[in-house]
Write an enzyme that holds these catalytic residues in place. Structure first.
Site, short mmCIF file in Angstrom:
data_model
loop_
_atom_site.label_atom_id
_atom_site.label_comp_id
_atom_site.label_asym_id
_atom_site.label_seq_id
_atom_site.Cartn_x
_atom_site.Cartn_y
_atom_site.Cartn_z
CD GLU A 1 -1.75 -2.55 1.19
OE1 GLU A 1 -0.40 -2.66 1.76
OE2 GLU A 1 -2.14 -3.41 1.01
CG HIS B 1 -11.82 -6.82 6.05
ND1 HIS B 1 -10.98 -7.74 7.00
CD2 HIS B 1 -11.49 -7.42 5.01
CE1 HIS B 1 -10.28 -8.61 6.25
NE2 HIS B 1 -10.71 -8.38 5.11
#
Ligand SMILES: Cc1ncc(C[n+]2csc(CCOP(=O)(O)OP(=O)(O)O)c2C)c(N)n1
Ligand SMILES: [Mg+2]
Lengths: 408, 374
Positions: free
Chosen positions: B94, B163
């Site tokens: 990322e 999540h």
């Protein structure tokens, strides 16, 4: 050990097809992919610490790792920049001692790396430097006073990266390597032949972004040269605490790129290796990793005390390998440099030092409203409100000072 | 090499109305005319496709965004439509994705990058905070970073750990970042197009539980309006940045919400109406820049307010909103401003999330607490 067949087999699924282009690069040297990626068994050195050119037969180079000596003109230009760079390093350290600059991470002892990093690039190429690479940025053509603005403390940067194609002098370690990858990627998508040189130190190779940048550059097959100045320390921490790899250049093979290590105090070898790396990258070889074996002669910055973590004998040992003296001896021996030439170069260096003393000697008034001007393309209502608040505060301060003066 | 890829400085600003309309009509040809039921996912996907048609410097990349079309399918079909050079998968990294986007933006591109989930953007935090937010400022405006970081965020989908985070406060707290979060399907389209056109970096927070929400929306009309304003070089009159929306008018109290909390606030207002209480719902839309004017106008009118957010309340966007309203509307307030937020606990496991998330009942309880006279 052999490199997996995947690297040499034609790759039809990926548009980047690094396998193909890499194979092409390897073919030029008539060696295996493995031998292409692994650094030579010894560091590349062309001029020894005493200024003698090492005869070709004694260089210990292997097929694919032979480098021609750069031309006289390039060597003389490099020497001139070495002298200027050394003078700038020492001038800046003096300015810090006098309180004219807040801090200066000197590259004293690493000038050969600084100079070669800039000279190997063409005008359209990009460089991504660190805090320690001010001399490289200057050598690339950025105005010396603009380069040092960051250390004077009136703004976080003093030059326009787009104008010079030089990234900001980056402090968060190795984050700039990814910016280099992005610049190269954008150029490649537009079909431009830009090469990008991305710089970091030995300690920084432990950071996550170092890994991500090398991997991205390799996977997207981008013309990026990762140039690691191994000056043996990360502030106080010696290299042995960062990595136990055979060398930092060996890290290249893990990403599928070529690595080379070079004597970082030998500007002749540095130019030879970097020039070839730039040429290969421009021709489509993908990224390369070059490790320069050098030494940080002074403390990390003026705020650091290096006697707490290293012996002065070690420093003395490296003083004998000085890059500037070595090059002077070599060029004089070859009859390329005489007293007149030396004097002219010294004058140039003095002129740059004077420019720095003058540029950093005067106190440029800062504009507090500048705080709000560049946060976004246009000011938000909140920033307008805060800027008005500060303006009002300053106006009241000024009025109070005025009435005090009037009352005297 | 694709000669069709140009720098954003070339592409931006001189997109003729004709080019823009041609692109728009190409994309529109597959669509039925007039308002249709459209999901948030489809609106976002269409916005990406339209932006890529309008400007060849717009690139989309991230994890699984290519062939798969993203784990939420927001980038579905973009690789097929625009090629692997303009919509592609990166290695799993990322910080690498954001850092490379910074470099691309420095070199003339408009990257729109996807973080797969809220909590998986954290490895990129250093790039976002130290470079994305600061590059424009430290170079005195010489370097603009027109990039968009898309982040699916929030809970309500029974997701496992990592999540379901509501991470907007980290970005909103960072000076130099704009933070958008749409709460309607139409805004999904409008705001993403605006974010991509912006010369400032935008963190685009997508309420993931709303990806499958359907509204009746005329995408071709939204496209036409956007392309027209783009060709005129202005979003005046259409822009959502810094403009909160009155999602439901009311007179008795104001519910201030954003992203995934807007539908919850609307449901609460609906329930309150049955009990005879008229609640106004404000959809913040862009957390940064924040629309003080619209929010305060509503609170001055109603005299009562509740701020609703999924994120933990402590040191959050919701606390910021309370502080701002209190500073500006103190003398209009009939009661302290209340907040309904997630508890200050790590986001819970699926079977517990219903106890954590702000719901209609909790909002109505807070409204009841607003010191009503009768
Ligand atoms: C991400 C990050 N962590 C820590 C620091 C603090 N820091 C500044 S320089 C430095 C040492 C870096 O050593 P090296 O990479 O070898 O470069 P050198 O200073 O020797 O040129 C450290 C730890 C930083 N700038 N960025
Ligand atoms: Mg070091």
């Amino acid at each position: 050990m052999t490199i997996s067949a995947d690297h040499t087999a034609p790759d039809t699924t990926s548009s980047a097809a690094p396998g193909n282009a890499l194979t092409e690069a390897v073919k030029k040297f008539g060696i295996t992919v493995e031998d292409y990626m692994l650094p030579a068994r010894h560091q590349i050195q062309m001029v020894d610490p005493d200024g003698r050119l090492i005869p070709e037969g004694e260089q210990g180079t292997q097929p694919g790792h032979e480098y021609p000596v750069p031309g006289d003109k390039e060597l003389l230009a490099a020497y001139e920049q070495l002298v200027v760079g050394r003078r700038v390093n020492d001038q800046n350290s003096a300015l810090v001692r006098q309180g004219r600059m807040a801090v200066y991470p000197s590259s004293h002892g690493q000038e050969a790396c600084q100079v070669a990093a800039a000279l190997c690039l063409s005008e359209g190429d990009w460089m991504f430097p660190t805090y320690r690479d001010a001399v490289a940025v200057m050598t690339r053509g950025v105005d010396p006073v603009q380069v040092m603005t960051i250390f004077r403390g009136d703004w976080h940067g003093g030059y326009d990266p787009l104008k010079y194609k030089v990234g900001i002098q980056c402090t968060p370690l190795t984050t700039q390597l990814l910016h280099a990858v992005g610049v190269a990627h954008a150029a490649k998508l537009r079909g431009e032949d830009t090469v990008v040189l991305a710089m970091c130190g030995d300690g920084a190779t432990s950071e996550g972004d170092f890994h991500e940048a090398l991997n991205f550059a390799a996977v997207f097959h981008l013309p990026v040269i990762f140039f690691v100045q191994n000056n043996k320390y990360a502030i106080s921490v010696p290299l042995a605490h960062q990595s136990v790899a055979p060398s930092l250049a060996h890290k290249a093979v893990g990403y599928g790129m070529a690595g080379e290590r070079v004597d970082g105090n030998d500007v002749v070898a540095l130019l030879a290796v970097l020039d070839r790396a730039v040429k290969l990258a421009r021709e489509g070889s993908g990224p390369l990793l070059v490790e320069a074996n050098t030494y940080r002669m002074q403390a990390h910055t003026n705020a650091d005390d290096d006697t707490r973590y290293r012996e002065s004998a070690e420093v003395a040992e490296w003083r004998a390998k000085d890059p500037v003296n070595r090059m002077r001896t070599y060029l004089t021996g070859r009859g390329l440099l005489d007293d007149d030439g030396e004097a002219r170069i010294r004058d140039h260096a003095e002129a740059v030092a004077a420019q720095l003393r003058e540029g950093l000697g005067e106190d440029v008034p800062v504009d507090p409203q500048e705080l709000f001007r560049h946060v976004f393309a246009a000011r938000t209502p909140q920033l307008k409100e805060q800027s008005a608040m500060l303006a009002d505060e300053l106006a009241r301060d000024a009025a109070a000072t005025d009435s005090k003066e009037a009352g005297k | 090499m694709s000669p069709t890829i140009t720098t954003s400085s070339e592409a931006n600003g001189n997109v003729s109305a004709a080019t823009a309309r041609a692109a728009a009509s190409a994309a529109a040809s597959a669509e039925a005319a007039g308002p249709q039921p459209v999901t948030m996912a489809k609106a976002l996907n269409t916005a990406l496709a339209d932006a890529m048609s309008a400007d060849s410097s717009v690139l989309v990349f991230g994890e699984d965004v290519g062939m798969l079309g993203g784990v939420f399918r927001i980038t579905d079909g973009l690789t097929a439509m625009f090629g692997e050079q303009r919509c592609f998968d990166t290695p799993l990294a990322e910080s690498g994705i954001v850092g490379m986007a910074v470099g691309m933006a420095i070199n003339g591109m408009r990257p729109v990058i996807e973080m797969q989930f809220d909590a998986f953007a954290y490895p990129a935090f250093e790039q976002i905070v130290s470079h994305v937010a600061k590059m424009h400022n430290r170079t005195k405006g010489a370097v603009k970073l027109p990039l968009v970081i898309r982040i699916p965020y929030g809970g309500g989908i029974g997701g496992v750990e990592h999540h379901c985070d509501s991470s907007e406060s980290y970005y909103a707290h960072t000076a130099g970042l704009k933070v958008y979060t749409p709460a309607t399907v139409a805004d999904g389209y409008r705001m993403l197009r605006e974010a991509i056109d912006s010369d400032d970096p935008v963190v685009f927070m997508e309420p993931k539980k709303m990806y499958w929400t359907k509204d009746s929306v005329d995408l071709s009309e939204l496209r036409r309006l956007h392309e027209d304003s783009r060709a005129e070089g202005t979003t005046a009159g259409l822009g959502t940045e810094g403009r909160a929306a009155v999602a439901r008018p009311g007179t008795d109290a104001t519910l201030i919400a954003y992203g995934p909390s807007v539908p919850t606030a609307l449901a609460a207002a609906e329930a309150a109406a049955l009990e005879g209480r008229s609640l106004e719902v404000i959809d913040v839309r862009t957390i940064v820049p924040f629309d003080d004017a619209t929010v305060c106008e509503s609170v001055r009118k109603t005299g009562r307010a509740v701020v609703i957010a999924e994120a933990h309340g402590f040191a959050s966007v919701s606390s910021e909103i309370v502080a701002r309203v209190q500073e500006r509307c103190f003398h209009y307030l009939a009661a302290p401003i209340r907040r309904v937020t997630g508890f200050d606990v790590p986001y819970p496991a699926p079977k517990l999330e219903k106890y954590y998330l702000p719901g209609v009942d909790r909002i109505l309880d807070a409204v009841d607490d607003l010191q009503w006279e009768n």
